[in-house]
Design a protein around this motif. Structure first.
Motif, PDB file in Angstrom:
ATOM      1  N   GLU A  75       0.734  -1.142  -0.024  1.00 44.16           N
ATOM      2  CA  GLU A  75       0.063  -0.228   0.064  1.00 44.16           C
ATOM      3  C   GLU A  75       0.817   1.204   0.056  1.00 44.16           C
ATOM      4  OE1 GLU A  75      -4.107  -1.164   2.366  1.00 44.16           O
ATOM      5  OE2 GLU A  75      -2.288  -0.931   3.616  1.00 44.16           O
ATOM      6  N   GLY A  76       0.282   2.500  -0.393  1.00 39.54           N
ATOM      7  CA  GLY A  76       1.038   3.780  -0.413  1.00 39.54           C
ATOM      8  C   GLY A  76       0.397   4.665  -1.500  1.00 39.54           C
ATOM      9  N   VAL A  77       1.315   5.748  -1.762  1.00 36.91           N
ATOM     10  CA  VAL A  77       1.139   6.583  -2.717  1.00 36.91           C
ATOM     11  C   VAL A  77       1.466   6.006  -4.201  1.00 36.91           C
ATOM     12  CG1 VAL A  77       1.409   8.902  -3.636  1.00 36.91           C
ATOM     13  CG2 VAL A  77       1.350   8.625  -0.926  1.00 36.91           C
ATOM     14  N   GLU A  78       0.314   5.929  -4.976  1.00 37.97           N
ATOM     15  CA  GLU A  78       0.668   5.180  -6.261  1.00 37.97           C
ATOM     16  C   GLU A  78       0.864   6.004  -7.395  1.00 37.97           C
ATOM     17  OE1 GLU A  78      -0.863   2.976  -9.907  1.00 37.97           O
ATOM     18  OE2 GLU A  78      -1.766   4.035  -8.687  1.00 37.97           O
ATOM     19  N   ARG A  79       0.100   7.115  -7.315  1.00 35.16           N
ATOM     20  CA  ARG A  79      -0.119   7.959  -8.625  1.00 35.16           C
ATOM     21  C   ARG A  79      -0.457   9.180  -8.208  1.00 35.16           C
ATOM     22  NH1 ARG A  79      -5.037   5.081 -11.738  1.00 35.16           N
ATOM     23  NH2 ARG A  79      -4.700   3.433 -10.212  1.00 35.16           N
ATOM     24  N   ILE A  80      -0.480  10.246  -8.846  1.00 32.41           N
ATOM     25  CA  ILE A  80      -0.750  11.822  -8.619  1.00 32.41           C
ATOM     26  C   ILE A  80      -1.508  12.468  -9.760  1.00 32.41           C
ATOM     27  CG2 ILE A  80       0.177  14.092  -8.096  1.00 32.41           C
ATOM     28  CD1 ILE A  80       0.685  12.089  -5.661  1.00 32.41           C
ATOM     29  N   ALA A  81      -2.646  12.948  -9.489  1.00 29.54           N
ATOM     30  CA  ALA A  81      -3.445  13.747 -10.401  1.00 29.54           C
ATOM     31  C   ALA A  81      -3.101  15.075 -10.584  1.00 29.54           C
ATOM     32  CB  ALA A  81      -4.894  13.333 -10.241  1.00 29.54           C
ATOM     33  N   PHE A  82      -2.852  15.660 -11.852  1.00 26.48           N
ATOM     34  CA  PHE A  82      -2.964  17.029 -11.906  1.00 26.48           C
ATOM     35  C   PHE A  82      -4.699  17.564 -12.306  1.00 26.48           C
ATOM     36  CE2 PHE A  82       1.352  15.857 -12.412  1.00 26.48           C
ATOM     37  CZ  PHE A  82       2.048  17.168 -12.118  1.00 26.48           C
ATOM     38  N   THR A  83      -4.771  18.773 -11.964  1.00 26.72           N
ATOM     39  CA  THR A  83      -5.998  19.370 -12.269  1.00 26.72           C
ATOM     40  C   THR A  83      -5.941  19.674 -14.075  1.00 26.72           C
ATOM     41  OG1 THR A  83      -6.557  20.238 -10.211  1.00 26.72           O
ATOM     42  CG2 THR A  83      -7.629  21.213 -12.160  1.00 26.72           C
ATOM     43  N   ALA A  84      -6.796  19.171 -14.688  1.00 25.69           N
ATOM     44  CA  ALA A  84      -6.560  19.587 -16.395  1.00 25.69           C
ATOM     45  C   ALA A  84      -7.998  20.532 -16.358  1.00 25.69           C
ATOM     46  CB  ALA A  84      -7.174  18.254 -16.895  1.00 25.69           C
ATOM     47  N   VAL A  85      -7.710  21.711 -17.058  1.00 23.73           N
ATOM     48  CA  VAL A  85      -8.746  22.742 -17.501  1.00 23.73           C
ATOM     49  C   VAL A  85      -9.505  22.037 -18.764  1.00 23.73           C
ATOM     50  CG1 VAL A  85      -9.089  24.897 -18.324  1.00 23.73           C
ATOM     51  CG2 VAL A  85      -7.024  24.634 -16.807  1.00 23.73           C
ATOM     52  N   ASP A  86      -8.755  21.421 -19.657  1.00 21.66           N
ATOM     53  CA  ASP A  86      -9.466  20.826 -20.867  1.00 21.66           C
ATOM     54  C   ASP A  86      -8.559  19.577 -21.161  1.00 21.66           C
ATOM     55  OD1 ASP A  86      -9.903  20.034 -23.584  1.00 21.66           O
ATOM     56  OD2 ASP A  86     -10.908  21.918 -23.923  1.00 21.66           O
ATOM     57  N   SER A  87      -9.077  18.505 -20.857  1.00 19.65           N
ATOM     58  CA  SER A  87      -8.197  17.215 -20.838  1.00 19.65           C
ATOM     59  C   SER A  87      -7.998  16.808 -22.556  1.00 19.65           C
ATOM     60  CB  SER A  87      -9.005  15.904 -20.475  1.00 19.65           C
ATOM     61  OG  SER A  87      -8.803  15.975 -18.949  1.00 19.65           O
ATOM     62  N   ALA A  88      -8.713  17.253 -23.457  1.00 15.80           N
ATOM     63  CA  ALA A  88      -8.546  17.036 -24.645  1.00 15.80           C
ATOM     64  C   ALA A  88      -7.329  17.901 -25.207  1.00 15.80           C
ATOM     65  CB  ALA A  88      -9.633  17.213 -25.497  1.00 15.80           C
ATOM     66  N   ALA A  89      -7.471  19.117 -24.837  1.00 17.82           N
ATOM     67  CA  ALA A  89      -6.537  20.142 -25.296  1.00 17.82           C
ATOM     68  C   ALA A  89      -5.014  19.587 -24.538  1.00 17.82           C
ATOM     69  CB  ALA A  89      -6.756  21.359 -24.814  1.00 17.82           C
ATOM     70  N   GLY A  90      -5.251  19.075 -23.201  1.00 12.61           N
ATOM     71  CA  GLY A  90      -4.043  18.756 -22.286  1.00 12.61           C
ATOM     72  C   GLY A  90      -3.290  17.643 -22.912  1.00 12.61           C
ATOM     73  N   ALA A  91      -4.193  16.494 -23.449  1.00 13.92           N
ATOM     74  CA  ALA A  91      -3.436  15.618 -24.187  1.00 13.92           C
ATOM     75  C   ALA A  91      -2.804  15.945 -25.450  1.00 13.92           C
ATOM     76  CB  ALA A  91      -4.698  14.431 -24.523  1.00 13.92           C
ATOM     77  N   GLU A  92      -3.327  16.838 -26.320  1.00 14.13           N
ATOM     78  CA  GLU A  92      -2.603  17.361 -27.201  1.00 14.13           C
ATOM     79  C   GLU A  92      -1.481  18.154 -27.039  1.00 14.13           C
ATOM     80  OE1 GLU A  92      -5.339  19.619 -29.414  1.00 14.13           O
ATOM     81  OE2 GLU A  92      -6.696  18.167 -30.027  1.00 14.13           O
ATOM     82  N   GLU A  93      -1.346  18.681 -25.960  1.00 16.64           N
ATOM     83  CA  GLU A  93      -0.031  19.454 -25.429  1.00 16.64           C
ATOM     84  C   GLU A  93       1.159  18.457 -25.058  1.00 16.64           C
ATOM     85  OE1 GLU A  93      -0.122  23.404 -23.027  1.00 16.64           O
ATOM     86  OE2 GLU A  93      -1.810  22.206 -22.245  1.00 16.64           O
ATOM     87  N   ILE A  94       0.604  17.512 -24.437  1.00 17.84           N
ATOM     88  CA  ILE A  94       1.742  16.509 -23.978  1.00 17.84           C
ATOM     89  C   ILE A  94       2.316  15.698 -25.175  1.00 17.84           C
ATOM     90  CG2 ILE A  94       1.173  16.683 -21.550  1.00 17.84           C
ATOM     91  CD1 ILE A  94       0.284  13.484 -21.828  1.00 17.84           C
ATOM     92  N   THR A  95       1.472  15.519 -26.257  1.00 18.62           N
ATOM     93  CA  THR A  95       1.600  14.745 -27.350  1.00 18.62           C
ATOM     94  C   THR A  95       2.652  15.368 -28.271  1.00 18.62           C
ATOM     95  OG1 THR A  95      -0.494  13.455 -27.350  1.00 18.62           O
ATOM     96  CG2 THR A  95       0.763  13.460 -29.401  1.00 18.62           C
ATOM     97  N   ALA A  96       2.400  16.827 -28.351  1.00 14.28           N
ATOM     98  CA  ALA A  96       3.213  17.776 -28.975  1.00 14.28           C
ATOM     99  C   ALA A  96       4.826  17.918 -28.322  1.00 14.28           C
ATOM    100  CB  ALA A  96       2.796  19.127 -28.939  1.00 14.28           C
ATOM    101  N   ARG A  97       4.690  17.428 -27.090  1.00 13.27           N
ATOM    102  CA  ARG A  97       5.952  17.365 -26.390  1.00 13.27           C
ATOM    103  C   ARG A  97       6.661  16.037 -26.307  1.00 13.27           C
ATOM    104  NH1 ARG A  97       3.382  21.643 -24.520  1.00 13.27           N
ATOM    105  NH2 ARG A  97       4.351  23.289 -23.370  1.00 13.27           N
ATOM    106  N   GLY A  98       6.205  14.893 -27.237  1.00 12.25           N
ATOM    107  CA  GLY A  98       6.693  13.665 -27.108  1.00 12.25           C
ATOM    108  C   GLY A  98       6.392  12.772 -26.456  1.00 12.25           C
ATOM    109  N   TYR A  99       5.306  12.728 -25.540  1.00 10.93           N
ATOM    110  CA  TYR A  99       4.701  11.843 -24.757  1.00 10.93           C
ATOM    111  C   TYR A  99       3.249  11.515 -25.331  1.00 10.93           C
ATOM    112  CZ  TYR A  99       8.009  13.679 -21.397  1.00 10.93           C
ATOM    113  OH  TYR A  99       9.312  14.163 -20.962  1.00 10.93           O
ATOM    114  N   ALA A 100       3.338  10.284 -25.732  1.00 11.86           N
ATOM    115  CA  ALA A 100       2.053   9.834 -26.490  1.00 11.86           C
ATOM    116  C   ALA A 100       0.746   9.812 -25.370  1.00 11.86           C
ATOM    117  CB  ALA A 100       2.103   8.377 -26.931  1.00 11.86           C
ATOM    118  N   ALA A 101      -0.167  10.548 -25.255  1.00  6.68           N
ATOM    119  CA  ALA A 101      -0.837  10.577 -24.341  1.00  6.68           C
ATOM    120  C   ALA A 101      -2.000   9.519 -24.304  1.00  6.68           C
ATOM    121  CB  ALA A 101      -1.939  11.854 -24.397  1.00  6.68           C
ATOM    122  N   LEU A 102      -2.412   8.862 -23.283  1.00  9.56           N
ATOM    123  CA  LEU A 102      -3.408   7.995 -23.268  1.00  9.56           C
ATOM    124  C   LEU A 102      -4.908   8.712 -22.854  1.00  9.56           C
ATOM    125  CD1 LEU A 102      -1.622   5.353 -21.147  1.00  9.56           C
ATOM    126  CD2 LEU A 102      -1.646   5.350 -23.464  1.00  9.56           C
TER     127      LEU A 102
END
Length: 285
Positions: A81-108
């Motif tokens: 048991e313990g801290v497994e993951r951390i969530a950030f607040t997304a203003v717009d998840s679709a736009a956020g996924a596009e942002e990280i994809t543009a930075r080279g991280y394939a968003a899920l």
């Protein structure tokens, strides 16, 4: 430039083996918990939330084994048991996924989901979310991150659930132990486009954005020096270790913690063994 659609830590996910037993444990430590929530059949999980302002803690447990919760089950099997993951607040998840994809991280995602919520007046409503994730293998010091857009904040931040006997008000820091704190902090900094900050004891902080909690990467030895007299038994050499919480009343936090509480370094601490694998540190403010 910092991500435009991701604004700081939203909540910390504490993975637990027995969801109801964990909820009872955190209630004993002075937290007010939401009624138990059940996620979709695909997710196969359930939760209790501890609502703060502007963030919260989620106790998450697996109710039915599914493909979706395989990483969570693997975490429990390997780490416990313990801290497994951390969530950030997304203003717009679709736009956020596009942002990280543009930075080279394939968003899920983004992925929409919801869970039923029993409101204080007994009526049934729903908490609705849209999330996206960074690639699972991109996990600084083993801590996964994702972003969560709240579509129904009124069914999550319920005033009656935000008052705690221990005075807890908000998250101040997420503590992450690492054998290479600077390297892992730099990894997270790249993922969220934030600069890292060296601290005087050799730990490395990564601001999460806005006025939200910071990440602090440090070795187990550095963590032990910060909170002398507190047993770190059960913590890994690498992974989410603890949460620093601001409380309006340090004496109330100490009273609520009871025999589990230890005064250390100007804070009231609860050892990981007494808080489902999570070091809890209550500080004034």
């Amino acid at each position: 430039m910092p991500l435009k659609n991701v604004i700081g830590i939203d909540h910390a996910v504490v993975m637990v083996g027995d969801l109801d037993a964990a909820a009872a444990n955190w209630k004993r430590l002075g937290f007010t918990l939401s009624p138990r929530g059940t996620h979709s059949a695909k997710m196969g999980s359930g939760n209790y939330t501890i609502m703060l302002d502007p963030d919260y803690i989620e106790l998450l447990g697996v109710l039915t084994e599914t493909e979706h919760n395989a990483p969570a089950r693997a975490f429990l099997a390997k780490r416990g048991e313990g801290v497994e993951r951390i969530a950030f607040t997304a203003v717009d998840s679709a736009a956020g996924a596009e942002e990280i994809t543009a930075r080279g991280y394939a968003a899920l995602g983004p992925t929409d989901f919801e869970r039923p919520v029993t409101m204080p007046d007994g009526t049934l409503s729903a908490a609705k979310f849209r999330i996206f994730q960074w690639p699972i293998e991109e996990a600084p010091a083993g801590v996964r991150i994702f972003a969560c857009q709240h579509k129904t904040r009124e069914t999550v931040w319920i005033p009656e659930l935000m008052k705690h006997a221990n005075g807890a008000k908000r998250l101040k820091q997420v503590l992450v132990v690492s054998t290479e704190p600077a390297k892992d902090a730099a990894h997270l900094g790249r993922m969220i486009d934030r600069d890292v900050k060296a601290e005087t004891d050799g730990a490395v902080a990564v601001p999460s954005g806005s006025d939200r909690a910071d990440f602090v990467f440090l070795s187990r030895e550095q963590l032990a020096r910060r909170y002398p007299g507190v047993s770190l038994e059960g913590l890994p050499e690498r992974g989410g270790a603890g949460l620093v919480l601001a409380t309006s009343d340090l004496a109330a936090a100490e009273k609520a913690a009871g025999s589990a509480g230890v005064r250390s370094g100007g804070a009231v601490c609860v050892a990981p063994a007494a808080a489902n694998g999570t070091l809890l540190v209550f500080v004034g403010g």
